[in-house]
Write an enzyme that holds these catalytic residues in place. Structure first.
Site, PDB file in Angstrom:
ATOM      1  N   ASP A  90      -6.151  -2.536  -2.488  1.00 39.80           N
ATOM      2  CA  ASP A  90      -5.298  -1.703  -3.335  1.00 39.80           C
ATOM      3  C   ASP A  90      -4.858  -2.469  -4.572  1.00 39.80           C
ATOM      4  O   ASP A  90      -4.828  -1.934  -5.687  1.00 39.80           O
ATOM      5  CB  ASP A  90      -4.063  -1.253  -2.556  1.00 39.80           C
ATOM      6  N   GLU A 109      -2.238   8.977  -0.662  1.00 39.75           N
ATOM      7  CA  GLU A 109      -3.256   8.157  -0.004  1.00 39.75           C
ATOM      8  C   GLU A 109      -4.572   8.903   0.126  1.00 39.75           C
ATOM      9  O   GLU A 109      -5.655   8.330  -0.050  1.00 39.75           O
ATOM     10  CB  GLU A 109      -2.752   7.744   1.385  1.00 39.75           C
ATOM     11  N   HIS A 130       1.009   6.175  -2.525  1.00 44.12           N
ATOM     12  CA  HIS A 130      -0.070   5.213  -2.286  1.00 44.12           C
ATOM     13  C   HIS A 130      -0.800   5.052  -3.619  1.00 44.12           C
ATOM     14  O   HIS A 130      -1.589   5.897  -3.994  1.00 44.12           O
ATOM     15  CB  HIS A 130      -1.019   5.791  -1.230  1.00 44.12           C
ATOM     16  N   ASP A 152       0.825  -1.197   0.000  1.00 39.17           N
ATOM     17  CA  ASP A 152       0.000   0.000   0.000  1.00 39.17           C
ATOM     18  C   ASP A 152       0.860   1.249   0.000  1.00 39.17           C
ATOM     19  O   ASP A 152       0.543   2.244  -0.636  1.00 39.17           O
ATOM     20  CB  ASP A 152      -0.926   0.001   1.212  1.00 39.17           C
ATOM     21  N   ARG A 156       6.046   4.005   5.816  1.00 40.74           N
ATOM     22  CA  ARG A 156       5.707   3.947   7.233  1.00 40.74           C
ATOM     23  C   ARG A 156       5.772   2.514   7.750  1.00 40.74           C
ATOM     24  O   ARG A 156       6.182   1.587   7.047  1.00 40.74           O
ATOM     25  CB  ARG A 156       4.323   4.557   7.462  1.00 40.74           C
ATOM     26  N   ASP A 157       5.357   2.337   8.976  1.00 38.89           N
ATOM     27  CA  ASP A 157       5.403   1.018   9.614  1.00 38.89           C
ATOM     28  C   ASP A 157       4.209   0.172   9.160  1.00 38.89           C
ATOM     29  O   ASP A 157       3.373  -0.233   9.956  1.00 38.89           O
ATOM     30  CB  ASP A 157       5.428   1.159  11.138  1.00 38.89           C
ATOM     31  N   GLU A 158       4.172  -0.105   7.863  1.00 37.95           N
ATOM     32  CA  GLU A 158       3.079  -0.886   7.277  1.00 37.95           C
ATOM     33  C   GLU A 158       3.628  -1.662   6.076  1.00 37.95           C
ATOM     34  O   GLU A 158       3.972  -2.819   6.204  1.00 37.95           O
ATOM     35  CB  GLU A 158       1.926   0.046   6.880  1.00 37.95           C
TER      36      GLU A 158
END
Length: 888
Positions: free
Chosen positions: A479, A744, A765, A466, A470-472
């Site tokens: 998506d 995003e 994103h 996605d 970041r922490d993802e």
């Protein structure tokens, strides 16, 4: 690639487990192909000499082990009856074609076969626990006993690895073995190291091993050790000598191991590389004194599977565009493009003598004050830290992580004269060939298209994430499915999607539900988020899109059980088989029609019903395509039942009872409607857009189909107006704000310059970039006939008048060959040039054409529709066609 652009299993020079498809194009040939053959030969190990000795001949000199005569016009072979491929070999595919003039054309492509792992062991380093989060090093010296004909190194890891031969990195691959559903499959790679061993002397093999996805922290909770408690390496070197004998060197306790200079390595946080660490110079120093024997680990080897798609590599290098000191005093590099990868630092060029503590902190954008903005990283650090750097260290970069950034803050413990030439950004992505292009006279649209491409590059890093910063950084199913067709236009990404789909099938729940992310690392933490409409539907939509673009039925065969399981899940997840899942849904994610909510105003049961019907119809077509007639009939009955339920529940005469933009869009895209309903719903959608000052308010679910719903139902001008809208919310709003990737949120940076919440504000994103599909099909005009696949039957139908553009050009390198369209509109006088691949057929539709203005006579199949004002012209591929006509 060569003249015929040969693909083996949808890739260039792949490692394969099973040969399922060889394809090629013929658009580079001047005349129609009338006959040909395909041969497969062993390379670098084939017996080509009378005495049985093994030669190092090319594919042309090796004797074929299998061949087949090709039918006229054939561009793929999918049946290989009688072929027996030996393991641990390099093979060549040789395609020979003869055209109608008698000229012969020949091209080759190579592939590797896989290995077995009985002789190799998983090994690790019994290091101090305090060093376990850093890298481990492994080393083994290899001495060839005889002249070497070929040498293949197979390798994998529970973690991430790199291999070196005498200090030089082997291959260009990064982040190997990639991220898969590790409990079901861990990929392995192969490297041809013949050149390294051909000299006859001893060769030192070294490997680095880091945590990666297997052991590192994942999700916003930064959950460590998700797949296991220790990282380990496995490798096997297969050497074939010129006399035909073979030798194997595999990982075992004879390998030496030690901790390495990367003392901390995390995907989200970056790396700390310590120049003082005892083995910091291991690549240049052959002495392994003090290293210990590797520890053999009992771990499953049955999960090892050949690499499924293209690996990650550096695909571009970007230089620093400017250096500035921000208001908070931070020295900041601006690379001019939000990208994903790593920064390479030339320490010899940057640092004075002695030690320097140096750190690079990566950010996507600047905050309203002009400082690098780190808030949207959440818990991720995105750092490269060199606590003891010296100019003698040469260059430094991260090895087992990647960052999403445009800006880099440089910090040091002493003053530096910052020369921008000491820094370069290396773009890291899955190395898919670029296939789609677009440009026009509107620079804002050009930038939008570039942003779509950059967004895909940044998020196709082994899995379709996605976001990359970041922490993802997870493979969200929603998506992925909304962007699939755009992704397949932009890049040759069929193998990439098939790898991900294999993991989806592996991680699918027992009841047929689909996790929110693939590989699945959320179900153990938040099981209630599974199987949302539009997210779980990726199980059906993505394989169907891959089939439509490639014409390769094997993707449907491979995924059929998974696809059917998803439909079955929806059948039982509501009060009747027709409602779809009535549980948790992400809704029309980040839609703007409910202030303060991310879920949108469109009712979740409505979304579930629409997507259930849409995927059921795809399943009907899939079953029919595979000859499963009974299944197809069953899915037709289910589809009809969903249609009846929808009409009774959500229709009031010709209108819908749900009055959101997204509701109208999904009905027009997915549901069976009467002519009166279609006209009324399209009119309602148009009014909802126009009465909103020609702005959208759709989210992840409605946006991908919004322009299509308008343009294919009588409102192309409104669709174009939405695409070219520059005010918030719109695609071009972010472009006007200086975006170089897709955001995003429609307002990641608000109109007053402030930023959306730190909690969810990615500036890379790709989901809203799904509009790229509409740009290809309706502005460039490249599409294929309804109900067909593989782009052998092309439709070219650009919206020239409605677009308001002066000129457009674009192309798509399909599996059938290159399709290119360029058109210019000078005050109503249109010139269009169309290129269709040899062996293909095209219908060219000229909308809004003045009757009699076309500069060519009509053929027997050509027509002019006076009511629609459209010419329908039929052309055969192989030559470019230029058309001149006038708009009415």
């Amino acid at each position: 690639m060569g003249l015929l652009q040969i693909r083996v299993n949808d890739q260039e020079e792949p490692l394969i487990g099973t040969l399922r498809r060889v394809s090629w194009t013929v658009d580079a040939l001047a005349a129609k192909v009338v006959q040909g053959c395909l041969a497969i030969a062993m390379v670098g190990g084939a017996s080509t000499q009378a005495d049985g000795a093994v030669g190092r001949g090319t594919a042309e000199t090796a004797e074929p082990v299998w061949w087949v005569t090709l039918a006229a016009g054939a561009q793929a072979v999918t049946e290989f009856d009688g072929l027996r491929l030996a393991p641990e070999r390099r093979y060549a595919v040789v395609v020979t074609l003869v055209d109608e003039t008698g000229q012969t054309w020949r091209d080759t492509a190579e592939f590797f076969t896989g290995t077995t792992w009985d002789e190799a062991a998983w090994v690790t380093c019994a290091a101090d626990p305090t060093e376990a989060e850093g890298e481990f090093l492994f080393s083994r010296t290899v001495q060839p006993e005889k002249p070497v004909a070929s040498a293949l190194l197979y390798a994998s890891a529970r973690g991430l690895y790199e291999f070196y031969a005498d200090g030089e990195k082997i291959g260009a691959d990064l982040l190997t073995p990639g991220w898969t559903s590790y409990s079901h499959a861990i990929q392995y790679q192969v490297y041809d190291v013949t050149a390294a061993l051909a000299g006859g002397g001893p060769v030192r093999l070294d490997a680095r091993l880091a945590n990666g996805w297997y052991l590192g922290m994942l999700t916003w909770d930064k959950h460590p050790h998700f797949y296991g408690d220790e990282k380990s390496l496995i490798a096997k070197l297969v050497v074939t000598y010129t006399d035909g004998t073979r030798a194997v060197v595999a990982t075992d306790e004879t390998w030496l191991t030690a901790p390495g200079p990367i003392v901390s390595s995390e995907l989200y946080d970056g790396e700390v590389i310590d120049g003082r660490q005892a083995n910091a110079d291991f690549l240049t120093r052959g002495d392994r004194t003090g290293w210990q024997a590797a520890t053999v680990v009992e771990a499953d080897k049955a999960v090892l599977t050949p690499q499924r798609d293209q690996p990650c590599q550096v695909t571009e290098t970007v230089g620093v565009q400017r250096v500035f000191t921000s208001p908070n005093g931070a020295v900041t590099l601006d690379f001019g493009q939000n990208l994903v990868g790593r920064v390479r630092v030339d320490l010899a060029h940057l640092l004075p003598a002695g030690e320097t503590a140096l750190s690079l902190h990566h950010a996507e954008v600047l905050d309203p004050a002009g400082n690098a903005y780190f808030g949207n990283l959440r818990k991720a650090k995105q750092l490269l830290v060199l606590p003891h750097a010296t100019p003698n260290d040469g260059a430094a970069w991260t090895h087992f992580t990647f960052q999403g950034f445009r800006y880099v803050v440089v910090e040091a413990n002493r003053p530096l004269v910052l020369d921008p030439r000491a820094f370069s950004a290396e773009v890291v992505q899955t190395a898919m060939p670029r296939t789609g292009y677009f440009t026009c006279n509107d620079m804002m649209l050009n930038r939008l298209f570039d942003n779509i491409v950059w967004g895909q590059r940044g998020n196709f890093v082994d899995v379709p994430t996605d976001c990359p910063q970041r922490d993802e950084r997870l493979g969200w199913t929603g998506d992925t499915q909304v962007f699939a067709s755009t992704g397949l236009f932009n890049f040759d990404s069929a193998a990439f999607y098939r790898k991900w789909l294999a993991d989806l099938a592996s991680d699918q729940l027992e009841n047929g539900g689909v996790p929110a992310v693939i590989p699945d690392v959320i179900t153990p933490l938040s099981p209630e988020t599974n199987s949302s409409a539009a997210w779980g539907d990726a199980a059906v939509i993505v394989p169907w899109q891959v089939f439509l673009f490639t014409g390769d039925r094997t993707v449907l065969e491979d995924q059929y059980e998974s696809m059917a399981a998803w439909i079955a899940f929806n059948n039982q997840a509501g009060p009747t088989p027709y409602t779809g899942n009535q549980g948790f849904h992400y809704g029309d994610w980040v839609a703007l029609d409910v202030p303060g909510s991310n879920f949108g105003a469109t009712p979740h049961p409505y979304l579930a019903c629409c997507f259930h019907r849409y995927t059921t119809e795809i399943m009907r077509q899939t079953a029919r395509e595979l000859g499963r007639t009974d299944d197809a009939a069953g899915y037709a009955d289910l589809r009809d039942g969903i249609d009846d339920y929808f009409q009774k529940t959500y229709c009031d005469g010709d209108e819908l009872t749900v009055q959101t933009q997204t509701a109208q869009v999904l009905a027009l895209k997915m549901m069976r409607l009467s002519e009166g309903q279609r006209a009324a719903i399209a009119k309602r959608l148009n009014s909802l857009v126009v009465n909103n000052n020609t702005h959208l308010n759709t989210g992840f679910v409605g946006t991908p189909y919004l322009l299509e719903a308008l343009s294919e139902n009588g409102y192309p001008e409104t669709a174009v107006a939405l695409l070219r809208q520059e005010d918030f919310p719109s695609w071009l709003y972010s472009v006007r704000q200086g975006a170089t990737t897709i955001w995003e949120h429609w307002d990641g940076i608000r109109q007053d310059g402030t930023l959306w919440s730190d909690t969810m504000n990615s500036f890379n994103h790709y989901a809203f970039g799904a509009v790229g599909d509409w740009i290809y099909r309706h502005l460039v005009g490249i599409d294929q006939m309804i109900g067909l696949s593989g782009f052998t039957q092309v439709q070219v139908a650009p919206l020239i008048k409605a677009s308001g553009l002066r000129d457009v050009s674009g192309s798509y390198q399909s599996v059938a060959g290159k399709i290119a369209v360029a058109w210019a509109n000078q005050d109503g006088a249109v010139v269009m040039r169309v290129q269709i691949p040899t062996g293909c057929h095209a219908e060219i539709v000229l909308f809004d054409a003045r009757p009699g203005s076309l500069d060519r006579g009509l053929g027997s199949r050509d027509t002019y529709d006076e009511a629609a004002g459209a010419y329908h012209l039929h052309v055969e591929g192989g030559t470019a066609v230029t058309l001149n006509y006038a708009l009415r």
